[in-house]
Design a protein around this motif. Structure first.
Motif, mmCIF file in Angstrom:
data_model
loop_
_atom_site.group_PDB
_atom_site.id
_atom_site.type_symbol
_atom_site.label_atom_id
_atom_site.label_comp_id
_atom_site.label_asym_id
_atom_site.label_seq_id
_atom_site.Cartn_x
_atom_site.Cartn_y
_atom_site.Cartn_z
ATOM 1 N N PHE A 1 19.498 14.824 49.641
ATOM 2 C CA PHE A 1 20.697 15.621 49.901
ATOM 3 C C PHE A 1 21.024 16.421 48.651
ATOM 4 O O PHE A 1 21.035 15.861 47.557
ATOM 5 C CB PHE A 1 21.880 14.720 50.275
ATOM 6 N N PRO A 2 21.269 17.719 48.823
ATOM 7 C CA PRO A 2 21.210 18.484 50.069
ATOM 8 C C PRO A 2 19.779 18.657 50.564
ATOM 9 O O PRO A 2 18.820 18.410 49.831
ATOM 10 C CB PRO A 2 21.830 19.829 49.675
ATOM 11 N N ALA A 3 19.659 19.108 51.801
ATOM 12 C CA ALA A 3 18.353 19.182 52.449
ATOM 13 C C ALA A 3 17.403 20.149 51.754
ATOM 14 O O ALA A 3 16.180 19.979 51.826
ATOM 15 C CB ALA A 3 18.526 19.593 53.915
ATOM 16 N N ASP A 4 17.943 21.150 51.073
ATOM 17 C CA ASP A 4 17.072 22.133 50.439
ATOM 18 C C ASP A 4 16.731 21.787 48.994
ATOM 19 O O ASP A 4 16.141 22.601 48.275
ATOM 20 C CB ASP A 4 17.694 23.527 50.503
ATOM 21 N N PRO B 1 19.132 10.452 42.842
ATOM 22 C CA PRO B 1 19.711 11.049 44.041
ATOM 23 C C PRO B 1 21.169 11.465 43.856
ATOM 24 O O PRO B 1 21.578 12.536 44.317
ATOM 25 C CB PRO B 1 19.564 9.947 45.088
ATOM 26 N N THR B 2 21.942 10.635 43.150
ATOM 27 C CA THR B 2 23.330 11.010 42.893
ATOM 28 C C THR B 2 23.384 12.195 41.945
ATOM 29 O O THR B 2 24.175 13.133 42.138
ATOM 30 C CB THR B 2 24.118 9.834 42.299
ATOM 31 N N GLY B 3 22.541 12.178 40.910
ATOM 32 C CA GLY B 3 22.487 13.300 39.986
ATOM 33 C C GLY B 3 22.146 14.590 40.702
ATOM 34 O O GLY B 3 22.715 15.650 40.421
ATOM 35 N N THR B 4 21.218 14.515 41.649
ATOM 36 C CA THR B 4 20.845 15.696 42.431
ATOM 37 C C THR B 4 22.039 16.225 43.207
ATOM 38 O O THR B 4 22.322 17.432 43.220
ATOM 39 C CB THR B 4 19.702 15.353 43.406
ATOM 40 N N GLU B 5 22.768 15.319 43.866
ATOM 41 C CA GLU B 5 23.946 15.741 44.636
ATOM 42 C C GLU B 5 24.982 16.394 43.725
ATOM 43 O O GLU B 5 25.596 17.405 44.086
ATOM 44 C CB GLU B 5 24.552 14.541 45.371
ATOM 45 N N MET B 6 25.178 15.811 42.547
ATOM 46 C CA MET B 6 26.144 16.372 41.606
ATOM 47 C C MET B 6 25.729 17.761 41.145
ATOM 48 O O MET B 6 26.548 18.690 41.100
ATOM 49 C CB MET B 6 26.292 15.438 40.402
ATOM 50 N N LEU B 7 24.449 17.920 40.794
ATOM 51 C CA LEU B 7 23.965 19.208 40.306
ATOM 52 C C LEU B 7 24.170 20.311 41.332
ATOM 53 O O LEU B 7 24.633 21.414 40.999
ATOM 54 C CB LEU B 7 22.486 19.095 39.938
ATOM 55 N N PHE B 8 23.846 20.024 42.580
ATOM 56 C CA PHE B 8 24.012 21.037 43.616
ATOM 57 C C PHE B 8 25.497 21.287 43.905
ATOM 58 O O PHE B 8 25.896 22.419 44.192
ATOM 59 C CB PHE B 8 23.266 20.629 44.884
ATOM 60 N N ALA B 9 26.309 20.255 43.814
ATOM 61 C CA ALA B 9 27.741 20.413 44.093
ATOM 62 C C ALA B 9 28.418 21.327 43.078
ATOM 63 O O ALA B 9 29.351 22.062 43.418
ATOM 64 C CB ALA B 9 28.427 19.049 44.107
ATOM 65 N N ILE B 10 27.954 21.290 41.828
ATOM 66 C CA ILE B 10 28.598 22.089 40.784
ATOM 67 C C ILE B 10 27.950 23.464 40.619
ATOM 68 O O ILE B 10 28.280 24.201 39.690
ATOM 69 C CB ILE B 10 28.590 21.356 39.431
ATOM 70 N N GLY B 11 27.027 23.799 41.510
ATOM 71 C CA GLY B 11 26.427 25.124 41.479
ATOM 72 C C GLY B 11 25.179 25.252 40.631
ATOM 73 O O GLY B 11 24.697 26.360 40.378
ATOM 74 N N ILE C 1 25.320 7.594 51.494
ATOM 75 C CA ILE C 1 26.687 7.865 51.044
ATOM 76 C C ILE C 1 27.318 6.605 50.469
ATOM 77 O O ILE C 1 28.058 6.665 49.477
ATOM 78 C CB ILE C 1 27.534 8.418 52.208
ATOM 79 N N ALA C 2 27.012 5.451 51.048
ATOM 80 C CA ALA C 2 27.599 4.190 50.596
ATOM 81 C C ALA C 2 26.969 3.661 49.316
ATOM 82 O O ALA C 2 27.478 2.697 48.744
ATOM 83 C CB ALA C 2 27.473 3.144 51.696
ATOM 84 N N SER C 3 25.877 4.264 48.856
ATOM 85 C CA SER C 3 25.213 3.752 47.656
ATOM 86 C C SER C 3 25.171 4.764 46.518
ATOM 87 O O SER C 3 24.551 4.524 45.493
ATOM 88 C CB SER C 3 23.778 3.317 47.995
ATOM 89 N N ARG C 4 25.847 5.900 46.694
ATOM 90 C CA ARG C 4 25.884 6.920 45.654
ATOM 91 C C ARG C 4 27.328 7.163 45.224
ATOM 92 O O ARG C 4 28.259 6.795 45.921
ATOM 93 C CB ARG C 4 25.211 8.204 46.151
ATOM 94 N N TRP C 5 27.500 7.805 44.077
ATOM 95 C CA TRP C 5 28.837 7.938 43.511
ATOM 96 C C TRP C 5 29.187 9.390 43.189
ATOM 97 O O TRP C 5 30.000 9.674 42.319
ATOM 98 C CB TRP C 5 28.951 7.063 42.253
ATOM 99 N N GLY C 6 28.559 10.299 43.930
ATOM 100 C CA GLY C 6 28.846 11.713 43.734
ATOM 101 C C GLY C 6 30.001 12.185 44.600
ATOM 102 O O GLY C 6 30.816 11.382 45.080
ATOM 103 N N PRO C 7 30.088 13.480 44.846
ATOM 104 C CA PRO C 7 31.213 14.047 45.598
ATOM 105 C C PRO C 7 31.386 13.474 47.002
ATOM 106 O O PRO C 7 32.497 13.488 47.542
ATOM 107 C CB PRO C 7 30.875 15.542 45.650
ATOM 108 N N ARG C 8 30.321 12.951 47.611
ATOM 109 C CA ARG C 8 30.446 12.428 48.971
ATOM 110 C C ARG C 8 31.159 11.079 49.042
ATOM 111 O O ARG C 8 31.338 10.529 50.136
ATOM 112 C CB ARG C 8 29.075 12.346 49.647
ATOM 113 N N VAL C 9 31.604 10.555 47.905
ATOM 114 C CA VAL C 9 32.426 9.344 47.944
ATOM 115 C C VAL C 9 33.712 9.618 48.721
ATOM 116 O O VAL C 9 34.304 8.707 49.313
ATOM 117 C CB VAL C 9 32.741 8.848 46.511
ATOM 118 N N VAL C 10 34.117 10.871 48.744
ATOM 119 C CA VAL C 10 35.292 11.259 49.543
ATOM 120 C C VAL C 10 35.015 10.988 51.023
ATOM 121 O O VAL C 10 35.890 10.477 51.744
ATOM 122 C CB VAL C 10 35.640 12.742 49.321
#
Length: 310
Positions: free
Chosen positions: A86-89, A62-72, A286-295
């Motif tokens: 996350f993201p929903a799509d 799940p964190t890897g997925t968030e990272m991949l989408f965050a970097i385009g 958000i509390a259990s992942r370490w991607g961009p949403r740590v902000v």
């Protein structure tokens, strides 16, 4: 990252406790942000070499997925695991990251698989099938997160975009930390991973986020020797005696814990966090992942504790 049934939870903590990392950024190798670059290949990250830009990425993290989408790299992701919400799509499937199946993964014809851990030696199984694998283990520090983002940027041809995400994270975190009040005494807190009262010390990734927010962890003494890997289980008596100023719940969705359930716990009415209505419900994911949403997590913690300024 965590599912709070006692056995599975303990096993997950053991995996998380073994993961460490370091940050290595080379500005000279970072081109301008933009669309994925196929001409940058071949690329090498650690022992992994990719001859061409991957176009069929399977993420079982799940964190890897968030990272991949965050970097385009979202358009390059063709399948994600059943926990990647996350993201929903994101192209969610029934693939499991907890019990990965090499045959099912291979059936997706991936040219890169992103994993959070090597359960059942899945890396060896996929390697035997000549499927490239990149591990994104649970971060111990923010530098681990930054490193993973940059490495995913390299592997997917999104180097510049990944560098931009990392810099935004650093800038946003610096701004939030600058807002933390200067206090004579740091407020104390208890971070609840599950209703069994497992928690995380300051030596963990989540604990380091609370340290940035200027808080003191009541669990540190419970794992001073590190035998619990930073994830001790506290007793109700220990928590009541420590009398934390704040209680943060990261088991809201998974385990139906809430401000009301905490207030109803026997003996907890004497805790300052309960008396002063300083129980904070966090977003479990958000509390259990370490991607961009740590902000976002840091922002929630700092906002929740801002009124304590002494």
């Amino acid at each position: 990252m965590f599912r709070r049934t006692p056995r599975v939870f303990a096993a997950t903590l053991a995996v998380a406790a073994l993961t460490l990392g370091a940050c290595a950024e080379k500005a000279a190798e970072t081109p301008a942000a933009g669309s994925p670059t196929a001409d940058a290949f071949p690329v090498t990250v650690g022992d992994l070499r990719l001859e061409q830009r991957p176009e069929k990425i399977v993420s079982l993290s799940p964190t890897g997925t968030e990272m991949l989408f965050a970097i385009g790299a979202g358009p390059q992701v063709t399948a994600v695991d059943d926990q990647s919400n996350f993201p929903a799509d994101a192209p969610k499937t029934d693939l499991s990251g907890y019990q990965p199946n090499a045959e099912a993964i291979a059936g997706r014809d991936p040219d890169l698989v992103v994993l959070a851990n090597d359960t059942n030696k899945i890396v060896d199984q996929l390697t035997a099938l000549k499927i490239p694998v990149y591990l994104t283990p649970a971060a111990q520090t923010l530098d681990d997160s930054y490193r993973q983002l940059n490495e995913l940027g390299t592997l997917t041809g999104n180097i510049g975009a990944a560098a931009d995400v990392v810099q935004r994270m650093k800038d946003d975190i610096a701004k939030i930390v600058a807002e933390v009040p200067q206090r004579v005494k740091a407020p104390t807190y208890f971070h609840e991973l599950g209703p069994e009262l497992y928690t995380a010390t300051s030596k963990t990734f989540i604990g380091s986020v609370y340290t940035l927010a200027g808080l003191e962890n009541i669990a540190d003494a419970a794992d001073a020797d590190g035998k619990s890997g930073g994830y001790p289980q506290l007793s109700q008596e220990v928590i009541v005696k420590a009398n934390p100023d704040f209680v943060f719940l990261s088991d809201v969705t998974c385990c139906q814990q809430s401000i009301e359930t905490v207030k109803a716990r026997s003996g907890w009415s004497s805790i300052d966090a309960v008396r002063d209505d300083q129980i904070v419900e966090l977003d479990d994911d958000i509390a259990s992942r370490w991607g961009p949403r740590v902000v976002d997590l840091l922002r929630t913690i700092v906002d929740a504790t801002a009124k304590v300024s002494e």
